[in-house]
Design a protein around this motif. Structure first.
Motif, short mmCIF file in Angstrom:
data_model
loop_
_atom_site.label_atom_id
_atom_site.label_comp_id
_atom_site.label_asym_id
_atom_site.label_seq_id
_atom_site.Cartn_x
_atom_site.Cartn_y
_atom_site.Cartn_z
N ALA A 50 1.11 -1.15 -0.19
CA ALA A 50 0.16 -0.08 0.25
C ALA A 50 0.90 1.61 0.27
CB ALA A 50 -1.42 -0.38 1.54
N LYS A 51 2.05 1.22 0.64
CA LYS A 51 2.66 2.20 1.00
C LYS A 51 3.37 2.68 -0.49
CE LYS A 51 7.01 3.80 4.05
NZ LYS A 51 7.95 3.90 4.75
N ARG A 52 3.44 1.48 -1.13
CA ARG A 52 4.60 1.33 -2.78
C ARG A 52 3.30 2.62 -3.24
NH1 ARG A 52 6.88 1.61 -6.21
NH2 ARG A 52 8.40 0.28 -7.03
N LEU A 53 2.26 1.75 -3.07
CA LEU A 53 1.02 2.07 -3.99
C LEU A 53 0.96 3.68 -4.08
CD1 LEU A 53 -0.62 -1.07 -5.30
CD2 LEU A 53 0.34 0.29 -6.65
N ASN A 54 0.53 3.81 -2.89
CA ASN A 54 0.56 5.35 -2.36
C ASN A 54 -1.05 5.18 -1.97
OD1 ASN A 54 0.44 7.68 -1.36
ND2 ASN A 54 0.36 8.42 -3.08
N ALA A 55 -1.43 3.16 -1.77
CA ALA A 55 -2.43 3.28 -1.90
C ALA A 55 -2.79 3.32 -0.42
CB ALA A 55 -3.13 2.04 -2.26
N SER A 56 -4.91 2.84 -0.09
CA SER A 56 -5.49 2.25 1.88
C SER A 56 -4.51 0.59 1.61
CB SER A 56 -7.00 2.07 1.01
OG SER A 56 -7.39 1.45 0.39
N ASP A 57 -5.12 0.38 2.69
CA ASP A 57 -4.29 -0.97 2.86
C ASP A 57 -5.62 -1.53 2.97
OD1 ASP A 57 -2.06 -0.05 4.24
OD2 ASP A 57 -2.44 -0.37 6.16
N ARG A 58 -6.71 -0.67 3.81
CA ARG A 58 -7.99 -1.56 2.78
C ARG A 58 -8.27 -2.13 1.69
NH1 ARG A 58 -13.27 -0.47 1.75
NH2 ARG A 58 -14.48 -1.33 2.25
N GLY A 59 -7.97 -1.37 0.59
CA GLY A 59 -7.11 -1.16 -0.70
C GLY A 59 -7.59 -2.44 -1.32
N VAL A 60 -5.49 -2.00 -0.75
CA VAL A 60 -4.56 -3.15 -1.17
C VAL A 60 -5.43 -4.81 -0.72
CG1 VAL A 60 -1.97 -3.60 -0.57
CG2 VAL A 60 -2.84 -1.40 -1.94
N ARG A 61 -5.26 -5.26 0.73
CA ARG A 61 -5.79 -6.14 0.96
C ARG A 61 -6.77 -6.64 0.11
NH1 ARG A 61 -10.22 -7.55 3.65
NH2 ARG A 61 -10.66 -5.56 5.34
N ILE A 62 -8.24 -5.91 -0.50
CA ILE A 62 -9.05 -6.57 -0.71
C ILE A 62 -8.78 -7.66 -1.46
CG2 ILE A 62 -11.32 -6.24 -1.36
CD1 ILE A 62 -12.36 -4.23 1.70
N LEU A 63 -8.57 -6.45 -2.14
CA LEU A 63 -8.06 -6.78 -4.00
C LEU A 63 -6.59 -7.64 -4.23
CD1 LEU A 63 -7.48 -5.86 -7.40
CD2 LEU A 63 -5.71 -4.19 -7.10
N CYS A 64 -5.67 -7.51 -3.32
CA CYS A 64 -5.19 -9.01 -3.00
C CYS A 64 -5.75 -10.06 -3.08
CB CYS A 64 -4.06 -8.43 -2.43
SG CYS A 64 -2.68 -7.45 -2.41
N ASP A 65 -6.80 -10.08 -1.68
CA ASP A 65 -7.54 -11.45 -1.55
C ASP A 65 -7.80 -11.71 -2.69
OD1 ASP A 65 -6.65 -11.31 1.07
OD2 ASP A 65 -7.99 -10.51 1.75
N PHE A 66 -8.19 -11.18 -3.54
CA PHE A 66 -9.62 -11.15 -5.13
C PHE A 66 -9.16 -11.69 -5.90
CE2 PHE A 66 -11.72 -10.76 -8.75
CZ PHE A 66 -12.94 -11.04 -7.98
N LEU A 67 -7.29 -11.20 -5.89
CA LEU A 67 -6.55 -11.49 -7.46
C LEU A 67 -5.98 -13.31 -6.23
CD1 LEU A 67 -4.41 -8.38 -7.82
CD2 LEU A 67 -5.83 -9.71 -9.27
N THR A 68 -5.88 -13.33 -5.23
CA THR A 68 -5.48 -15.17 -4.46
C THR A 68 -6.79 -15.63 -4.18
OG1 THR A 68 -4.67 -13.61 -2.68
CG2 THR A 68 -4.67 -16.09 -2.76
N VAL A 69 -7.43 -14.70 -4.32
CA VAL A 69 -8.99 -15.91 -5.33
C VAL A 69 -8.70 -16.68 -6.58
CG1 VAL A 69 -11.61 -15.73 -4.91
CG2 VAL A 69 -10.89 -15.52 -3.14
N LEU A 70 -8.62 -15.74 -7.18
CA LEU A 70 -8.70 -16.34 -8.86
C LEU A 70 -7.60 -16.56 -9.15
CD1 LEU A 70 -9.59 -12.77 -10.65
CD2 LEU A 70 -10.39 -14.58 -10.43
N GLY A 71 -6.39 -17.40 -8.61
CA GLY A 71 -5.07 -17.69 -8.04
C GLY A 71 -4.35 -16.94 -9.19
#
Lengths: 340, 340
Positions: A50-71
């Motif tokens: 999140a820090k590297r992307l200048n983005a929110s923790d919540r947003g990064v966590r949810i997006l990364c979890d979704f990409l994990t579900v997708l494989g």
């Protein structure tokens, strides 16, 4: 397609299909944010990413979890890492990076077309007014040429080997609707005596010329601006490349283009077609078969033609024989058509 | 999710994911056109189906082939027929028809939200201005109430059985943010002495009242218009139903709503929560885990909370104990929280 129906009746597959656009949005966004490169650089925890992307923790966590579900990612002990596909194709640190394809595949024009699918089914063709694809559409095709080029590498090498490019000596190659130009350029790289002539709309040709220069073959690369149906093509070519063009047109128009290719070839010349060629049942293999839908919503009468249809069209245009060659691991086929 | 990564590195899964929105468009369109019912009526050939739909042969052929690739249709000798899921859930001739869910799941609001996913990741919440979900949004929630009702049947029966509704005698049930009202209505159907009080925005309550009338329980059905956070709820309920509501809010707001439920319950009363509850890893089961993404793009701080998070929140709100119950074959979980 990635979807498979479940083994017993359940609304699960219906749900997943109706929600499938979320998958498109998630992967497109991750590529836009360059999330995969950031993880590949050694940022594995949500906060680091999140820090590297200048983005929110919540947003990064949810997006990364979704990409994990997708494989595309793995998650272990709250640490995300790239799976093989993502490391090879979606991190900019990889020489095989192809994240740029998201731009063309998720282009807003396709979305607009898909939004009118019901009308397209009723009418039997696009309802967006760009249907004949005989006029320049600089924005879309420059996007295609720029964004899809990385994907072409294995296919371009396959084609160059299939035609025996390295051993052909001083050949002349005509690349019709060249786009990024990579198929002709790869032949020029494998055969230092090959001369390439590329035809496309002026704005698109600029991309091909850039790619030829980058590949070090600019001196053997000639660009002819114009329509595939009207430009002066020249003659006595050894090879004519017709890559990803026929699917935009009805059969009559395809035959017309094949005739032009026939005329431009030497007596022992060959036409090389790259296409989505489904089996005769039109429902397999999945990617080739599914491609028709885009042609329904985006063209007046284009299609993913079967091999028997291509064979008949090439014959009508005067070609002696056509053979089909499946590219290992890629969703397209190559057709070789002998002039005589 | 329906997608699975391939076993060796290939761009195939990346392609399929970036193109996944085509699946959404194809199934949505087929439902809108009522294609599945038309096939179920005995129209199997492209021409017959096209005639019945007043559509083009080409459009119907391409759409049906795509649906065959997706696994909703079978194609044999140029004849299309329904697979089990489609026959059971997508033909209007089936009592289990749930094609209406396409309306809510593919609502333009979700599309708009998903189109701003990158911004939502940066900000950590929706960028569309509807984020707090504390104001009425009649269009969206009436669509939800009308279109999702058929899907609720197995879950509603599961909940009624889980709480032992038929044996509870003269119970009073409060259904907070009732929507279509089917969870409370099913309890009323299974227990002829149950009295149901439903709370929701006025326009949405009209749908619940219609459903109560259709189910023959209107005389035991009371509607209270207003916000779940402000309406006068009454007290001494045996059961409070909290179905698909917590995921819209941050934890603090969830606890506030749990406190109101706690207050409205009898000393031995129970709160019944229906939710997407992923495992503690937040990346399994796939559907529950994937649900977070919609909350990221559509709410300020909503989420698919894990069981340990729910347990802690209910405890903070004063509940003695919470247990989790997985619904066979459905992508949601039921939580039972004992007041004391």
């Amino acid at each position: 397609m990635a979807s498979t129906p479940s083994s017993r009746p359940s609304p699960e597959h219906i749900f997943a299909t109706l929600n499938a656009r979320q998958q498109t949005a998630a992967l497109k966004t991750a590529i836009e944010l360059d999330l995969f490169s950031v993880i590949d650089e050694g940022n594995h925890r949500c906060r680091e990413i999140a820090k590297r992307l200048n983005a929110s923790d919540r947003g990064v966590r949810i997006l990364c979890d979704f990409l994990t579900v997708l494989g595309f990612l793995r998650k272990e002990d709250e640490r995300y890492s790239l799976n093989e596909d993502a490391a090879l194709f979606l991190s900019k640190r990889s020489p095989h990076y192809m994240g740029t394809i998201a731009e063309f595949l998720t282009d807003k024009q396709h979305h607009e077309n898909l939004a009118h699918l019901a009308d397209a089914v009723r009418r039997g063709g696009t309802t967006t007014g760009r249907g004949n694809n005989l006029e320049p559409n600089d924005r879309l095709w420059v996007s295609f040429a720029r964004s899809m080029a990385p994907l072409t590498v294995p296919t371009a090498i396959y084609i160059a080997q299939l035609v025996g490019a390295p051993e052909l000596g001083a050949i002349r190659v005509l690349d019709i609707a060249a786009g990024h130009g990579m198929y002709g350029i790869t032949i020029a790289q494998q055969n230092p005596k090959a001369q390439i002539t590329a035809v496309d709309w002026p704005a698109v040709l600029e991309v091909a010329k850039e790619n030829a220069a980058k590949a070090g073959v600019a001196l053997r690369y000639t660009a002819r601006a114009g329509s595939a149906f009207e430009a002066e093509l020249g003659d006595s070519y050894d090879l004519v490349l017709l890559t990803n063009i026929f699917h935009h047109f009805d059969k009559e128009t395809c035959v017309q283009l094949m005739r032009r290719a026939h005329q431009a070839l030497k007596p022992d010349g060959r036409a090389v077609t790259l296409e989505f060629v489904p089996n005769e049942d039109r429902v397999s293999p999945p990617r080739e078969a599914a491609f028709s839908l885009l042609m329904l919503v985006g063209t007046d009468a284009g299609d993913a033609y079967t091999f028997s249809e291509y064979k008949a069209m090439f014959q009508e245009a005067g070609f002696a024989d056509t053979t089909i060659h499946r590219i290992p691991g890629m969703p397209q086929e190559v057709l070789l058509s002998q002039k005589s």
